[in-house]
Design a protein around this motif. Structure first.
Motif, PDB file in Angstrom:
ATOM      1  N   VAL A  97      39.904  23.055   9.026  1.00  0.00           N
ATOM      2  CA  VAL A  97      40.780  22.007   8.499  1.00  0.00           C
ATOM      3  C   VAL A  97      41.327  22.489   7.161  1.00  0.00           C
ATOM      4  CG1 VAL A  97      40.945  19.587   7.794  1.00  0.00           C
ATOM      5  CG2 VAL A  97      39.383  20.254   9.641  1.00  0.00           C
ATOM      6  N   SER A  98      42.638  22.657   7.088  1.00  0.00           N
ATOM      7  CA  SER A  98      43.224  23.288   5.906  1.00  0.00           C
ATOM      8  C   SER A  98      44.592  22.705   5.589  1.00  0.00           C
ATOM      9  CB  SER A  98      43.357  24.799   6.139  1.00  0.00           C
ATOM     10  OG  SER A  98      44.123  25.408   5.124  1.00  0.00           O
ATOM     11  N   GLY A  99      44.908  22.636   4.309  1.00  0.00           N
ATOM     12  CA  GLY A  99      46.248  22.249   3.903  1.00  0.00           C
ATOM     13  C   GLY A  99      47.259  23.344   4.168  1.00  0.00           C
ATOM     14  N   ASP A 132      45.986  20.834  10.435  1.00  0.00           N
ATOM     15  CA  ASP A 132      46.665  20.593   9.166  1.00  0.00           C
ATOM     16  C   ASP A 132      46.163  19.283   8.571  1.00  0.00           C
ATOM     17  OD1 ASP A 132      48.346  20.182   7.048  1.00  0.00           O
ATOM     18  OD2 ASP A 132      50.197  20.580   8.166  1.00  0.00           O
ATOM     19  N   LYS A 133      45.451  19.360   7.453  1.00  0.00           N
ATOM     20  CA  LYS A 133      44.850  18.170   6.857  1.00  0.00           C
ATOM     21  C   LYS A 133      45.883  17.152   6.396  1.00  0.00           C
ATOM     22  CE  LYS A 133      42.823  18.672   2.809  1.00  0.00           C
ATOM     23  NZ  LYS A 133      41.994  19.237   1.715  1.00  0.00           N
ATOM     24  N   ALA A 183      44.420  11.341  12.520  1.00  0.00           N
ATOM     25  CA  ALA A 183      44.865  12.377  13.451  1.00  0.00           C
ATOM     26  C   ALA A 183      43.756  13.392  13.712  1.00  0.00           C
ATOM     27  CB  ALA A 183      46.107  13.081  12.908  1.00  0.00           C
ATOM     28  N   LEU A 184      42.983  13.704  12.667  1.00  0.00           N
ATOM     29  CA  LEU A 184      41.872  14.635  12.848  1.00  0.00           C
ATOM     30  C   LEU A 184      40.852  14.066  13.826  1.00  0.00           C
ATOM     31  CD1 LEU A 184      40.331  17.202  12.207  1.00  0.00           C
ATOM     32  CD2 LEU A 184      39.410  16.075  10.167  1.00  0.00           C
ATOM     33  N   VAL A 196      46.718  10.653   4.357  1.00  0.00           N
ATOM     34  CA  VAL A 196      46.501  12.044   3.976  1.00  0.00           C
ATOM     35  C   VAL A 196      45.077  12.278   3.517  1.00  0.00           C
ATOM     36  CG1 VAL A 196      47.217  13.877   2.401  1.00  0.00           C
ATOM     37  CG2 VAL A 196      48.928  12.329   3.364  1.00  0.00           C
ATOM     38  N   LEU A 197      44.468  13.371   3.980  1.00  0.00           N
ATOM     39  CA  LEU A 197      43.154  13.780   3.508  1.00  0.00           C
ATOM     40  C   LEU A 197      43.300  14.369   2.111  1.00  0.00           C
ATOM     41  CD1 LEU A 197      41.678  15.606   6.619  1.00  0.00           C
ATOM     42  CD2 LEU A 197      40.935  13.411   5.719  1.00  0.00           C
TER      43      LEU A 197
END
Length: 280
Positions: A95-97, A117-118, A124-125, A278-279
């Motif tokens: 999990v990454s920006g 995409d975080k 969504a994750l 948003v994470l």
């Protein structure tokens, strides 16, 4: 993915390991997962050391990890998971920006199953994770499938139809464009929800042409009409080109059914999400 792993992933009480240095992120992911999958056991870990201890305590169904950890990175953790007894085929999601950049630059290793995409948010994750541990069908969704091999097409159609998906199979890019044109003009009884195309097609046009036409000529964005490209080409430059042209994701050949279904169902569900928290 191997049959015994599919059975394991279908267990009633999946055990998901969430590795992230942020306690808040771990809690957000855990809360959403436990809401979506009441039987799930979420194991939160802040570091590779904690993740090692969790793996020693028992097998997991899936691992998510941030790219940067206090004692290493997500790629290191992915390798450790693969080396753990009984974990060789467990999905490992980074999990990454910078997920899109990693996708486009094809920074996959043999240990990482996928990147997320975080910026898409924790809802969504959770949907993405659920696709691996407890996939849910989307009855009635229609897939436009472009494949010039009838043998390959029949096998892949069966995979999709087992999920209750409608499959419109065509042999050429030109046939696909005809269906998309009819839909755009309101002359079709179908609403195409996703395009799945092989990259190599007979004739002058390829899967990349399909992607470009969908994005440029038809003007469909990635959320309105996701496009997945199946490819056996391991060349990172060619793979990057497909993503930069507008493909949502790639499906490596030979096709693994669970991975294909996970990616298809995730893109379908993502296209239906209105809220994108948003994470952080």
């Amino acid at each position: 993915m191997r049959p015994q792993v599919l059975k394991h992933l279908a267990d009633d009480a999946p055990r998901v390991m969430v590795v992230d240095g942020s306690k808040l992120v771990r809690k957000l992911i855990a809360d959403v997962l436990q809401r979506e999958l009441p039987a799930v056991e979420v194991v939160g870990c802040a570091s590779i050391a904690e993740a090692r201890a969790a793996l020693d305590a028992g097998p997991v169904s899936l691992v998510t990890t941030s790219l940067t950890l206090s004692d290493g990175d997500g790629l290191d953790l992915a390798r450790i998971v693969r080396d753990a007894a009984g974990q060789a085929y467990v999905p490992v999601i980074v999990v990454s920006g910078d997920a899109q950049q990693h996708l486009e630059q094809r920074r996959f290793t043999e240990y990482v199953t996928d990147y997320f995409d975080k910026a898409l948010g924790h809802e969504a994750l959770a949907t993405f994770i659920r696709g691996y541990v407890q996939p849910e069908t989307i009855p009635g969704a229609t897939i436009l499938y472009v494949e010039d091999s009838r043998v390959v097409a029949e096998a892949t159609k069966r995979m999709l139809e087992r999920q209750g998906l409608n499959v419109l199979h065509v042999l050429t890019a030109e046939d696909a464009f005809a269906l998309l044109t009819a839909e755009s003009l309101g002359r079709s009884s179908h609403r195409i929800d996703l395009v799945l195309t092989d990259v190599t097609l007979k004739g002058e046009l390829s899967g990349r042409d399909v992607v470009q036409r969908v994005r440029v000529d038809f003007g469909y964005g990635k959320r309105r009409l996701p496009v997945l490209v199946m490819t056996g080409d391991g060349n990172p430059h060619n793979q990057s080109g497909l993503l930069q042209a507008g493909a949502n994701d790639l499906v490596q050949k030979p096709i693994e059914e669970r991975l294909l279904i996970t990616k298809v169902l995730f893109q379908l569900r993502l296209s239906r999400l209105n809220d994108k928290p948003v994470l952080r």
